[in-house]
Design an enzyme around this catalytic site. Structure first.
Site, PDB file in Angstrom:
ATOM      1  N   HIS A  84       1.824  38.568  49.643  1.00 62.47           N
ATOM      2  CA  HIS A  84       2.178  39.749  50.435  1.00 62.47           C
ATOM      3  C   HIS A  84       3.570  40.192  50.018  1.00 62.47           C
ATOM      4  O   HIS A  84       4.442  39.372  49.745  1.00 62.47           O
ATOM      5  CB  HIS A  84       2.165  39.425  51.935  1.00 62.47           C
ATOM      6  CG  HIS A  84       2.072  40.636  52.801  1.00 62.47           C
ATOM      7  ND1 HIS A  84       3.174  41.390  53.129  1.00 62.47           N
ATOM      8  CD2 HIS A  84       1.018  41.239  53.379  1.00 62.47           C
ATOM      9  CE1 HIS A  84       2.790  42.400  53.886  1.00 62.47           C
ATOM     10  NE2 HIS A  84       1.492  42.340  54.057  1.00 62.47           N
ATOM     11  N   ASP A 136      -6.266  39.505  55.004  1.00 65.89           N
ATOM     12  CA  ASP A 136      -7.565  39.789  54.366  1.00 65.89           C
ATOM     13  C   ASP A 136      -8.341  38.546  53.988  1.00 65.89           C
ATOM     14  O   ASP A 136      -9.497  38.641  53.585  1.00 65.89           O
ATOM     15  CB  ASP A 136      -7.334  40.648  53.112  1.00 65.89           C
ATOM     16  CG  ASP A 136      -6.797  42.008  53.487  1.00 65.89           C
ATOM     17  OD1 ASP A 136      -5.714  42.377  52.982  1.00 65.89           O
ATOM     18  OD2 ASP A 136      -7.417  42.661  54.318  1.00 65.89           O
TER      19      ASP A 136
HETATM   20  C1  SDX Z   1      -2.484  44.184  52.707  1.00 74.95           C
HETATM   21  O1  SDX Z   1       2.087  45.959  52.815  1.00 74.95           O
HETATM   22  C2  SDX Z   1       1.346  45.591  53.804  1.00 74.95           C
HETATM   23  O2  SDX Z   1       1.797  45.383  54.902  1.00 74.95           O
HETATM   24  C3  SDX Z   1      -0.154  45.474  53.474  1.00 74.95           C
HETATM   25  C4  SDX Z   1      -1.032  44.900  54.589  1.00 74.95           C
HETATM   26  C5  SDX Z   1      -1.118  45.852  55.766  1.00 74.95           C
HETATM   27  O3  SDX Z   1      -1.432  45.366  56.855  1.00 74.95           O
HETATM   28  O4  SDX Z   1      -0.966  47.081  55.570  1.00 74.95           O
HETATM   29  O5  SDX Z   1      -0.512  43.655  55.016  1.00 74.95           O
HETATM   30  C6  SDX Z   1      -2.456  44.712  54.086  1.00 74.95           C
HETATM   31  O6  SDX Z   1      -2.537  44.967  51.782  1.00 74.95           O
HETATM   32  C7  SDX Z   1      -2.379  42.697  52.485  1.00 74.95           C
HETATM   33  C8  SDX Z   1      -2.342  42.318  50.953  1.00 74.95           C
HETATM   34  C9  SDX Z   1      -3.776  42.331  50.442  1.00 74.95           C
HETATM   35  N1  SDX Z   1      -3.766  42.173  48.936  1.00 74.95           N
HETATM   36  C10 SDX Z   1      -4.248  41.068  48.392  1.00 74.95           C
HETATM   37  O7  SDX Z   1      -4.586  40.053  49.007  1.00 74.95           O
HETATM   38  C11 SDX Z   1      -4.374  41.161  46.866  1.00 74.95           C
HETATM   39  C12 SDX Z   1      -3.771  39.899  46.219  1.00 74.95           C
HETATM   40  N2  SDX Z   1      -2.336  39.937  46.417  1.00 74.95           N
HETATM   41  C13 SDX Z   1      -1.524  40.525  45.425  1.00 74.95           C
HETATM   42  O8  SDX Z   1      -2.054  41.437  44.575  1.00 74.95           O
HETATM   43  C14 SDX Z   1      -0.054  40.654  45.812  1.00 74.95           C
HETATM   44  O9  SDX Z   1       0.313  39.497  46.421  1.00 74.95           O
HETATM   45  C15 SDX Z   1       0.361  41.831  46.660  1.00 74.95           C
HETATM   46  C16 SDX Z   1      -0.081  43.135  46.086  1.00 74.95           C
HETATM   47  C17 SDX Z   1      -0.197  41.704  48.045  1.00 74.95           C
HETATM   48  C18 SDX Z   1       1.895  41.829  46.749  1.00 74.95           C
HETATM   49  O10 SDX Z   1       2.355  42.089  45.481  1.00 74.95           O
HETATM   50  P1  SDX Z   1       3.952  42.108  45.170  1.00 74.95           P
HETATM   51  O11 SDX Z   1       4.762  41.958  46.382  1.00 74.95           O
HETATM   52  O12 SDX Z   1       4.208  43.286  44.292  1.00 74.95           O
HETATM   53  O13 SDX Z   1       4.145  40.783  44.404  1.00 74.95           O
HETATM   54  P2  SDX Z   1       4.002  40.656  42.848  1.00 74.95           P
HETATM   55  O14 SDX Z   1       2.728  41.323  42.411  1.00 74.95           O
HETATM   56  O15 SDX Z   1       5.297  41.074  42.225  1.00 74.95           O
HETATM   57  O16 SDX Z   1       3.800  39.087  42.668  1.00 74.95           O
HETATM   58  C19 SDX Z   1       4.939  38.232  42.677  1.00 74.95           C
HETATM   59  C20 SDX Z   1       4.486  37.052  41.831  1.00 74.95           C
HETATM   60  C21 SDX Z   1       3.878  37.489  40.489  1.00 74.95           C
HETATM   61  O17 SDX Z   1       4.113  36.435  39.590  1.00 74.95           O
HETATM   62  P3  SDX Z   1       5.366  36.622  38.529  1.00 74.95           P
HETATM   63  O18 SDX Z   1       5.092  37.886  37.755  1.00 74.95           O
HETATM   64  O19 SDX Z   1       6.620  36.715  39.394  1.00 74.95           O
HETATM   65  O20 SDX Z   1       5.318  35.380  37.672  1.00 74.95           O
HETATM   66  O21 SDX Z   1       3.430  36.347  42.520  1.00 74.95           O
HETATM   67  C22 SDX Z   1       2.234  36.414  41.745  1.00 74.95           C
HETATM   68  C23 SDX Z   1       2.402  37.542  40.733  1.00 74.95           C
HETATM   69  O22 SDX Z   1       1.660  37.280  39.561  1.00 74.95           O
HETATM   70  N3  SDX Z   1       1.159  36.721  42.697  1.00 74.95           N
HETATM   71  C24 SDX Z   1      -0.035  36.145  42.684  1.00 74.95           C
HETATM   72  C25 SDX Z   1      -0.713  36.722  43.778  1.00 74.95           C
HETATM   73  N4  SDX Z   1       0.074  37.611  44.393  1.00 74.95           N
HETATM   74  C26 SDX Z   1       1.246  37.601  43.715  1.00 74.95           C
HETATM   75  N5  SDX Z   1      -0.604  35.235  41.867  1.00 74.95           N
HETATM   76  C27 SDX Z   1      -1.872  34.891  42.155  1.00 74.95           C
HETATM   77  N6  SDX Z   1      -2.609  35.376  43.183  1.00 74.95           N
HETATM   78  C28 SDX Z   1      -2.052  36.302  44.020  1.00 74.95           C
HETATM   79  N7  SDX Z   1      -2.747  36.782  45.027  1.00 74.95           N
END
Ligand code: SDX
Length: 430
Positions: A306, A364
């Site tokens: 998140h 989720d």
């Molecule tokens: C919702 O914003 C809100 O409030 C949203 C929400 C709401 O109520 O409105 O809470 C609802 O959207 C919840 C989130 C649902 N999405 C998912 O579950 C999809 C999987 N999660 C990711 O795609 C990700 O965690 C996000 C999109 C939710 C957040 O992305 P960020 O904050 O931009 O983080 P990032 O992509 O920069 O990741 C940071 C690091 C990365 O690694 P590095 O490049 O630093 O080495 O963490 C890793 C990412 O690769 N990472 C994950 C991961 N999420 C982040 N690695 C594996 N699996 C994951 N799910």
């Protein structure tokens, strides 16, 4: 709100800015004067360090895993309140008195029908259209039917539009589901609660009476509460930006639905269940954990991570409890998806990669298993999220419209494209 002077030196120039403190959470530096004083922009493409607005609706502490709606903790609202009461709180700022609550329920209940022409609007879609595509179209089309609540300068019309949105999205969502499965639309009923009415419109058929299960209706109501609002997430920011141009609220909410559809946002509940189904059995979890860590593999654990929560999403805990309640009520023992989910959660919570990156289950992660058990196809999961989030979008939209300092949102950019060059006729291009 307290204010303090701040300054930033950019090369030879100085910008005198202002630090502002809210009632909770990080202070902000007001950079409104930065470009005027220094000629430079701030740069924050994912808005990780940017407050886009001032709001009184929802507060999140990502490090502590705290979520408050108008100051009330989400677990108290979910366990002691109900969804329409939460809607009133988000829209008006206070919990309703008994009289205010019954009046609000009366008003919402009597706006649940949609114009009969809407049913013909649906027949233009293919039956196999994704229900989210239908929702984007049908909610946007509401502005074609309800002109008398699109004058955003009129407080009365703003409130009528708000009530209509909260009341009609469940009906439109149920119609999208019925159209998808080829069953006749079911009209709303004024004798049912919001969640009971939604389940009835989705699952009742003309051939036999539909029996409301109070445990499942309570779970549905709680799921709506958990998804009602969440500060300035991507879809809410979309609604605010669309609304800042003066667009009507129905069109703004349609824009929010479009944004919510993405798998990184509201589409994650559908993607999470599809991921659990693909993993299938616990022994395949290590393969997917390895893929999630592999920089060359775009795979991510859906339902994990998140932007704000760097601790357990407080909604995920309540969602997990609700999931067990629904499965127990339905007598679903040893659900293989739940077994995979719980094992995956335990592994991820102890894996250094996820611990270091503070990747916890989000709202989720467990919602998909619950919604599947309630009888919804995965394609309806994000539609249910949109039904619940409509009140949050509308409350945030209203707050923005009623802000006397509100201006159209118009970000700038860091331009790295071609510098000035002259046109070349095609004969001279080689
Ligand atoms: C919702 O914003 C809100 O409030 C949203 C929400 C709401 O109520 O409105 O809470 C609802 O959207 C919840 C989130 C649902 N999405 C998912 O579950 C999809 C999987 N999660 C990711 O795609 C990700 O965690 C996000 C999109 C939710 C957040 O992305 P960020 O904050 O931009 O983080 P990032 O992509 O920069 O990741 C940071 C690091 C990365 O690694 P590095 O490049 O630093 O080495 O963490 C890793 C990412 O690769 N990472 C994950 C991961 N999420 C982040 N690695 C594996 N699996 C994951 N799910």
């Amino acid at each position: 709100m307290t204010k303090r002077a701040a300054s930033i030196a950019v090369g030879e120039k100085n910008a005198s800015l202002e630090m502002r403190s809210g009632t909770m959470g990080p202070d902000v530096v007001d950079v409104t004067a930065l470009y005027k004083d220094t000629g430079v922009f701030t740069y924050d493409p994912g808005f990780s360090s940017t407050a886009s607005c001032e709001s009184k609706i929802t507060y999140i502490d990502g490090d502590e895993g705290v979520l408050l709606h108008r100051g009330y903790p989400i677990d108290q609202l979910a366990e002691q309140g109900d969804f329409l009461e939460t809607c009133y709180l988000l829209l008006y700022g206070e919990l309703p008195s008994a009289r205010e609550k019954s009046d609000f329920i009366y008003r919402v209940t009597r706006h649940t029908m949609v114009h009969e022409q809407m049913s013909r609007f649906y027949s233009g879609f293919r039956r196999d259209a994704h229900p989210m595509a239908v929702m984007v179209g049908s909610v946007g089309a509401l502005s074609a039917f309800y002109h008398d609540s699109t004058d955003i300068a009129d407080p009365h019309q703003r409130m009528v539009a708000s009530i209509r949105m909260v009341a009609k999205t469940p009906t439109l969502a149920a119609m999208a589901y019925k159209y998808h499965v080829g069953q006749p639309f079911v009209y709303p009923r004024n004798d049912l609660s919001y969640a009971e009415n939604f389940l009835h419109m989705c699952f009742a058929v003309p051939c036999e009476p539909y029996k409301i299960n109070p445990v499942l209706a309570r779970a549905m109501d709680r799921i709506f509460i958990l998804h009602a609002d969440h500060e300035q997430n991507a879809s809410t920011s979309t609604v605010r930006l669309a609304g800042s141009s003066g667009a009507n609220p129905f069109a703004c909410v349609a824009a929010g639905i479009a944004c919510l559809w993405g798998p990184a946002h509201g589409g994650a509940n559908e993607a999470a269940l599809n991921m659990l189904t693909e993993i299938g059995t616990k022994d395949r979890i290590p393969e997917y954990i390895a893929r999630a860590k592999d920089k060359n593999d775009p795979f991510r654990l859906m339902g994990f991570g998140h932007r704000v929560y760097k601790n357990y999403d407080p909604r995920a805990k309540i969602m997990q409890q609700t999931c067990h309640e629904v499965l127990d009520e339905l007598g679903i023992k040893d659900d293989p998806l739940l077994e995979v989910a719980m094992e995956l959660e335990q592994i991820a919570l102890h894996d250094p990669y996820f611990v270091e990156k503070k990747l916890y289950p989000n709202v989720d992660f467990y919602s998909g298993i619950t919604l599947k058990a309630l009888g919804f196809p995965t394609t309806m999961f994000t539609v249910l999220f949109a039904v619940a989030r409509t009140v949050g979008w509308i409350a945030q939209w209203k707050e923005m419209i009623e802000d006397p300092h509100q201006r159209i949102g118009r970000p700038r950019q860091l331009y790295t494209g071609a510098t000035l060059r002259d046109y070349k006729p095609v004969a001279a291009r080689g």
